[in-house]
Design a protein around this motif. Structure first.
Motif, short mmCIF file in Angstrom:
data_model
loop_
_atom_site.label_atom_id
_atom_site.label_comp_id
_atom_site.label_asym_id
_atom_site.label_seq_id
_atom_site.Cartn_x
_atom_site.Cartn_y
_atom_site.Cartn_z
N ILE A 1 9.84 4.23 1.29
CA ILE A 1 8.87 3.98 0.21
C ILE A 1 8.71 2.48 0.00
CG2 ILE A 1 8.47 4.18 -2.28
CD1 ILE A 1 9.75 7.00 -2.08
N MET A 2 9.81 1.75 -0.02
CA MET A 2 9.74 0.30 -0.21
C MET A 2 8.99 -0.38 0.93
SD MET A 2 10.92 -0.13 -3.13
CE MET A 2 10.95 -1.88 -3.22
N LYS A 3 9.19 0.10 2.17
CA LYS A 3 8.48 -0.45 3.31
C LYS A 3 6.98 -0.20 3.17
CE LYS A 3 8.19 -0.51 8.28
NZ LYS A 3 7.80 0.40 9.30
N LEU A 4 6.63 1.02 2.78
CA LEU A 4 5.22 1.37 2.60
C LEU A 4 4.58 0.51 1.51
CD1 LEU A 4 2.81 3.23 3.23
CD2 LEU A 4 3.69 4.80 1.51
N LEU A 5 5.29 0.34 0.40
CA LEU A 5 4.76 -0.48 -0.70
C LEU A 5 4.58 -1.93 -0.27
CD1 LEU A 5 6.67 0.91 -3.81
CD2 LEU A 5 4.28 1.27 -3.19
N SER A 6 5.48 -2.45 0.53
CA SER A 6 5.36 -3.84 0.96
C SER A 6 4.16 -4.04 1.88
CB SER A 6 6.64 -4.29 1.67
OG SER A 6 6.78 -3.63 2.91
N GLU A 7 3.71 -2.98 2.53
CA GLU A 7 2.55 -3.07 3.41
C GLU A 7 1.23 -3.01 2.65
OE1 GLU A 7 3.16 0.06 6.23
OE2 GLU A 7 4.89 -0.93 7.15
N LEU A 8 1.27 -2.51 1.43
CA LEU A 8 0.05 -2.43 0.63
C LEU A 8 -0.18 -3.74 -0.10
CD1 LEU A 8 0.51 1.08 -1.02
CD2 LEU A 8 -1.02 0.50 0.85
N SER A 9 -1.41 -4.09 -0.25
CA SER A 9 -1.72 -5.30 -1.01
C SER A 9 -1.60 -4.99 -2.50
CB SER A 9 -3.14 -5.77 -0.70
OG SER A 9 -4.08 -4.91 -1.30
N GLU A 10 -1.48 -6.04 -3.27
CA GLU A 10 -1.40 -5.88 -4.72
C GLU A 10 -2.64 -5.16 -5.26
OE1 GLU A 10 -1.74 -9.02 -8.24
OE2 GLU A 10 0.17 -9.21 -7.14
N GLN A 11 -3.81 -5.50 -4.75
CA GLN A 11 -5.05 -4.86 -5.20
C GLN A 11 -5.06 -3.37 -4.86
OE1 GLN A 11 -7.20 -6.28 -7.25
NE2 GLN A 11 -8.20 -4.31 -7.40
N GLU A 12 -4.53 -3.02 -3.70
CA GLU A 12 -4.46 -1.60 -3.33
C GLU A 12 -3.54 -0.83 -4.27
OE1 GLU A 12 -5.17 -1.52 1.48
OE2 GLU A 12 -3.26 -2.32 0.74
N LEU A 13 -2.44 -1.47 -4.68
CA LEU A 13 -1.52 -0.84 -5.63
C LEU A 13 -2.20 -0.64 -6.99
CD1 LEU A 13 1.83 -2.66 -4.81
CD2 LEU A 13 1.27 -0.26 -4.41
N ILE A 14 -2.94 -1.65 -7.42
CA ILE A 14 -3.66 -1.54 -8.70
C ILE A 14 -4.68 -0.41 -8.63
CG2 ILE A 14 -5.31 -2.72 -10.22
CD1 ILE A 14 -3.76 -5.34 -9.55
N GLU A 15 -5.42 -0.34 -7.53
CA GLU A 15 -6.41 0.73 -7.37
C GLU A 15 -5.74 2.10 -7.38
OE1 GLU A 15 -9.74 0.56 -7.48
OE2 GLU A 15 -9.46 -1.57 -7.86
N GLU A 16 -4.61 2.22 -6.74
CA GLU A 16 -3.89 3.50 -6.72
C GLU A 16 -3.39 3.85 -8.12
OE1 GLU A 16 -2.78 7.04 -5.35
OE2 GLU A 16 -3.98 5.56 -4.29
N ALA A 17 -2.90 2.86 -8.86
CA ALA A 17 -2.45 3.11 -10.24
C ALA A 17 -3.61 3.57 -11.10
CB ALA A 17 -1.82 1.84 -10.82
N LYS A 18 -4.79 2.96 -10.94
CA LYS A 18 -5.98 3.39 -11.67
C LYS A 18 -6.31 4.84 -11.36
CE LYS A 18 -8.52 -0.93 -11.37
NZ LYS A 18 -9.79 -1.53 -10.96
#
Length: 162
Positions: free
Chosen positions: A10-27
């Motif tokens: 999970i941590m590896k996957l998260l590190s591959e995502l950009s901050e904007q992608e994480l924000i979009e997923e949270a939305k």
């Protein structure tokens, strides 16, 4: 699979995502919760969290509406008007058309202040009154108006302005 191995993946996957992608997923997660869980919006916290993510990073003023059914469950979230860095033209007629299209019984309106200052302007107060009056003619309640800025969104209802 061991918990440690799963956490590592999970941590590896998260590190591959950009901050904007994480924000979009949270939305997307927050929106799905509001839309799919069938819960009534009886607390502004979930709305605040979603609006902060949905509007907080906008570089220009954006006016949005959450359309609700008669049990205050979310029908739809729609960004309706886009403006400049310090203003946006808002048309109650267009909000009414969209509310009727969605068969809404109630609305929550929101907009951002790109400056970060969430203090309502006179124009904010005036458009709120115009929208409340226009929706009232259609038996559609405006439950709140949020202003999104740097901190937790400002609620007109909680401050006695609605």
């Amino acid at each position: 699979m061991k918990s440690k191995d799963l956490r590592g993946k999970i941590m590896k996957l998260l590190s591959e995502l950009s901050e904007q992608e994480l924000i979009e997923e949270a939305k997307n997660i927050l929106y799905k919760r509001m839309l799919n869980e069938g819960k009534e919006l009886d607390s502004p916290k979930a709305v605040r969290d979603y609006l902060h993510l949905a509007l907080g990073e906008e570089e220009r003023e954006v006016f949005a509406v959450i359309f609700l059914n008669n049990r205050h469950q979310v029908i739809e979230f729609e960004k309706m008007f886009f403006g400049t860095i310090d203003s946006s033209a808002v048309y109650p007629r267009e909000i009414a058309k969209a509310a009727l299209k969605h068969n809404s019984a109630a609305l929550i309106i929101a907009h951002n202040h790109p400056s970060g200052d969430m203090t309502p302007s006179n124009a904010d107060k005036q458009i709120t009154t115009r929208i409340v009056d226009a929706m009232g003619l259609l038996d559609i309640r405006v439950l709140d108006h949020f202003i999104v800025g740097n901190d937790s969104p400002y609620s007109f209802a909680e401050h006695g302005l609605l």
